[in-house]
Design a protein around this motif. Structure first.
Motif, PDB file in Angstrom:
ATOM      1  N   GLU A   1       7.803   2.068  -2.928  1.00 53.33           N
ATOM      2  CA  GLU A   1       6.675   1.184  -3.242  1.00 53.33           C
ATOM      3  C   GLU A   1       5.404   1.656  -2.545  1.00 53.33           C
ATOM      4  O   GLU A   1       4.308   1.611  -3.124  1.00 53.33           O
ATOM      5  N   CYS A   2       5.533   2.111  -1.312  1.00 50.71           N
ATOM      6  CA  CYS A   2       4.369   2.617  -0.581  1.00 50.71           C
ATOM      7  C   CYS A   2       3.783   3.846  -1.257  1.00 50.71           C
ATOM      8  O   CYS A   2       2.554   4.025  -1.292  1.00 50.71           O
TER       9      CYS A   2
ATOM     10  N   ARG B   1      -0.741   5.914  -4.394  1.00 55.54           N
ATOM     11  CA  ARG B   1      -1.260   6.584  -5.575  1.00 55.54           C
ATOM     12  C   ARG B   1      -2.279   5.694  -6.299  1.00 55.54           C
ATOM     13  O   ARG B   1      -3.327   6.164  -6.762  1.00 55.54           O
ATOM     14  N   ILE B   2      -1.970   4.405  -6.394  1.00 57.63           N
ATOM     15  CA  ILE B   2      -2.899   3.474  -7.056  1.00 57.63           C
ATOM     16  C   ILE B   2      -4.230   3.413  -6.320  1.00 57.63           C
ATOM     17  O   ILE B   2      -5.306   3.514  -6.921  1.00 57.63           O
ATOM     18  N   LEU B   3      -4.157   3.268  -4.989  1.00 53.55           N
ATOM     19  CA  LEU B   3      -5.384   3.091  -4.213  1.00 53.55           C
ATOM     20  C   LEU B   3      -6.227   4.364  -4.174  1.00 53.55           C
ATOM     21  O   LEU B   3      -7.457   4.306  -4.234  1.00 53.55           O
TER      22      LEU B   3
ATOM     23  N   PRO C   1     -11.275  13.498  -2.827  1.00 52.19           N
ATOM     24  CA  PRO C   1     -10.242  14.200  -3.608  1.00 52.19           C
ATOM     25  C   PRO C   1      -8.979  13.351  -3.734  1.00 52.19           C
ATOM     26  O   PRO C   1      -8.607  12.627  -2.799  1.00 52.19           O
ATOM     27  N   PRO C   2      -8.303  13.396  -4.880  1.00 48.82           N
ATOM     28  CA  PRO C   2      -7.017  12.690  -5.013  1.00 48.82           C
ATOM     29  C   PRO C   2      -5.968  13.330  -4.123  1.00 48.82           C
ATOM     30  O   PRO C   2      -5.999  14.532  -3.849  1.00 48.82           O
TER      31      PRO C   2
ATOM     32  N   ARG D   1      -1.979  14.203  -3.074  1.00 49.68           N
ATOM     33  CA  ARG D   1      -0.650  14.431  -3.634  1.00 49.68           C
ATOM     34  C   ARG D   1       0.387  13.739  -2.742  1.00 49.68           C
ATOM     35  O   ARG D   1       0.378  13.885  -1.515  1.00 49.68           O
ATOM     36  N   PHE D   2       1.287  12.959  -3.366  1.00 52.83           N
ATOM     37  CA  PHE D   2       2.288  12.201  -2.613  1.00 52.83           C
ATOM     38  C   PHE D   2       3.672  12.793  -2.809  1.00 52.83           C
ATOM     39  O   PHE D   2       3.951  13.474  -3.797  1.00 52.83           O
ATOM     40  N   ASN D   3       4.532  12.504  -1.865  1.00 52.74           N
ATOM     41  CA  ASN D   3       5.902  12.998  -1.903  1.00 52.74           C
ATOM     42  C   ASN D   3       6.709  12.212  -2.943  1.00 52.74           C
ATOM     43  O   ASN D   3       6.868  10.992  -2.809  1.00 52.74           O
ATOM     44  N   PRO D   4       7.242  12.853  -3.982  1.00 52.08           N
ATOM     45  CA  PRO D   4       7.981  12.115  -5.016  1.00 52.08           C
ATOM     46  C   PRO D   4       9.419  11.775  -4.616  1.00 52.08           C
ATOM     47  O   PRO D   4      10.100  11.081  -5.356  1.00 52.08           O
ATOM     48  N   ARG D   5       9.881  12.258  -3.457  1.00 52.28           N
ATOM     49  CA  ARG D   5      11.287  12.079  -3.102  1.00 52.28           C
ATOM     50  C   ARG D   5      11.710  10.614  -2.985  1.00 52.28           C
ATOM     51  O   ARG D   5      12.778  10.247  -3.506  1.00 52.28           O
ATOM     52  N   PRO D   6      10.939   9.725  -2.323  1.00 49.52           N
ATOM     53  CA  PRO D   6      11.389   8.328  -2.233  1.00 49.52           C
ATOM     54  C   PRO D   6      11.609   7.675  -3.584  1.00 49.52           C
ATOM     55  O   PRO D   6      12.598   6.946  -3.771  1.00 49.52           O
ATOM     56  N   GLU D   7      10.727   7.931  -4.544  1.00 48.74           N
ATOM     57  CA  GLU D   7      10.889   7.331  -5.864  1.00 48.74           C
ATOM     58  C   GLU D   7      12.119   7.887  -6.573  1.00 48.74           C
ATOM     59  O   GLU D   7      12.820   7.157  -7.280  1.00 48.74           O
TER      60      GLU D   7
END
Length: 451
Positions: free
Chosen positions: A195-196, A201-203, A215-216, A218-224
């Motif tokens: 969820e975090c 990503r939304i914010l 700049p946007p 990049r987040f770690n996709p592993r938790p999802e």
């Protein structure tokens, strides 16, 4: 002086008549409201003091658990008094607004406690979007909804993050990345971590939209991915399972509500044959069923779509049987009345009630244990409809890929990708797909296609 003007003491009877309660319930409700009225006669207004005096007297005659189950009738009576301008407003609703509580029952529980002021203080929740980022997040939710998105889950994540920031004012001057890292560390669960990631990503996208120089990230996709891996697999009901469930629904014991077994039967029939969501079942009106054309109309549901669904002759026959029984039961016949009529909530069941009713049938049919959340869900009937329809297409020699866009429209999906989520690979479906590949692919592998 009475809290409301009723010299003839007819207000309670008028309220009971308008509410259309079952005849067997009216004496109990009348007695309960009369006890409330007797205390109100000794007070100049319906306020916190009056409620405290009434609850104190009732606590000597009723157990707290029983009393809390009955105060809902007082809630509705207070709303009735306020709507008819007999009192300025519902004091319980006002306390709920003051403490940002969604339901009235926690307020009643706090008022019934030995220390009501302390209990009410413990209930208090921060005001929505009251943090340092509150206005920014509220504007973003408004923007997305104005664009046509429902944005319910995302707004819920933002509100949770907002409450966290309000409880940690020391983070007010920190950058967004620091706020998100503290929020991620607040709970160690995988769902919270995923969820975090979504929230971040939304914010960051919203902030980049306001200021393209940011700049946007990049987040770690592993938790999802880990959460998606643990997501509960839908239960696919076979045709025999559906028949068994319908038989259980038709024989459901209901001595005080004669229409309920047939209501349950028809609900399950539409949930499976028409692939309806629970909210769509709850919102069906009598006018949405067209027996002449053999269709039902689903109005303004998810993604703000309205669709007309043709039904088989057997389904329309069962609907005709239910409508005849509904008419004999004395249900209103105006087209805006609820198809699955009941005397409360403006004649419609709530989606939560639909879930409870069908789940009870699943438990009685032994598809679910007697209690708990394990086992099939009501939404699995919709999954089962998709899988069994594709299986029928395979067995009829139809290529499912040629029909998926029709199925997507029938289900009310935004695009075909949403429909693909419903395709659960069962053993029967895998067998049919394998046979299709063997008939088409094996000659190619043997070189027959080149000869």
């Amino acid at each position: 002086m009475s809290a409301w003007h009723d010299p003839d003491r007819t207000v309670i009877d008028a309220f009971l008549d308008k509410s259309q309660f079952r005849p067997g319930s009216r004496p109990t409700y009348r007695w309960f409201l009369r006890s409330f009225e007797e205390v109100a006669l000794r007070h100049p207004a319906v306020d916190r003091q009056m409620l405290d005096d009434w609850l104190g007297g009732m606590a000597t005659r009723w157990k707290l658990s029983t009393l809390l189950n009955q105060v809902c009738i007082v809630d509705r009576f207070l709303d009735y008094l306020a709507q008819n301008e007999l009192i300025p407003g519902n004091p319980v609703a006002e306390l709920r607004r003051q403490h940002n509580i969604k339901q009235n029952k926690p307020i009643w529980r706090a008022l019934s406690s030995p220390n009501p002021d302390e209990a009410l203080a413990d209930l208090h929740r921060p005001a929505p979007y009251g943090s340092i980022l509150g206005e920014f997040m509220r504007d973003h939710v408004t923007l997305m909804r104005n664009r046509g998105y429902q944005y319910e889950a995302q707004a819920y994540w933002l509100l949770r993050f907002d409450r966290f920031l309000q409880s940690h004012p020391e983070l007010a001057d920190e950058p967004l990345e620091t706020m998100l890292s503290h929020w991620a560390a607040a709970k160690p669960t995988r769902n919270h971590a995923a969820e975090c990631q979504k929230l971040g990503r939304i914010l960051t996208k919203a902030r980049h939209r306001l200021d393209p120089n940011i700049p946007p990230k990049r987040f770690n996709p592993r938790p999802e991915r880990e959460v998606a891996r643990e997501h509960r697999r839908p239960h696919i009901f076979s045709l025999a399972d559906i028949r068994h469930m319908l038989e259980v629904a038709r024989s459901y014991p209901s001595p005080h509500a004669q229409l309920r077994p047939l209501t349950l039967y028809t609900m399950i029939l539409l949930a499976y044959c028409a692939g309806l969501r629970r909210s769509e079942i709850a919102r069906l009106d009598l006018g949405d069923v067209d027996l002449r054309s053999g269709t039902i109309t689903i109005r303004e549901t998810k993604f703000y779509k309205t669709r007309i669904l043709p039904q088989s002759d057997s389904v329309m026959t069962e609907l005709r049987v239910y409508l005849d029984a509904r008419r004999r039961a004395g249900a209103p016949q105006d087209l805006q009345s609820g198809l699955f009529w009941q005397s409360h909530f403006n004649g419609h069941h709530t989606p939560e009630t639909v879930t409870t009713m069908i789940t009870n049938v699943m438990r009685r049919a032994e598809f679910k244990p007697p209690s708990g959340r394990t086992g099939p869900r009501v939404h699995d009937l919709r999954h089962s409809m998709v899988v069994n329809r594709i299986l029928e297409w395979y067995r009829s020699g139809i290529n499912p890929q040629d029909r998926l866009h029709f199925l997507s429209t029938y289900l009310g999906h935004r695009d075909i990708n949403s429909t693909l989520v419903y395709i659960t690979v069962t053993q029967d479906l895998l067998q049919e797909a394998s046979e299709r590949f063997r008939a088409v692919g094996v000659p190619c592998l043997n070189g027959e296609a080149l000869s």
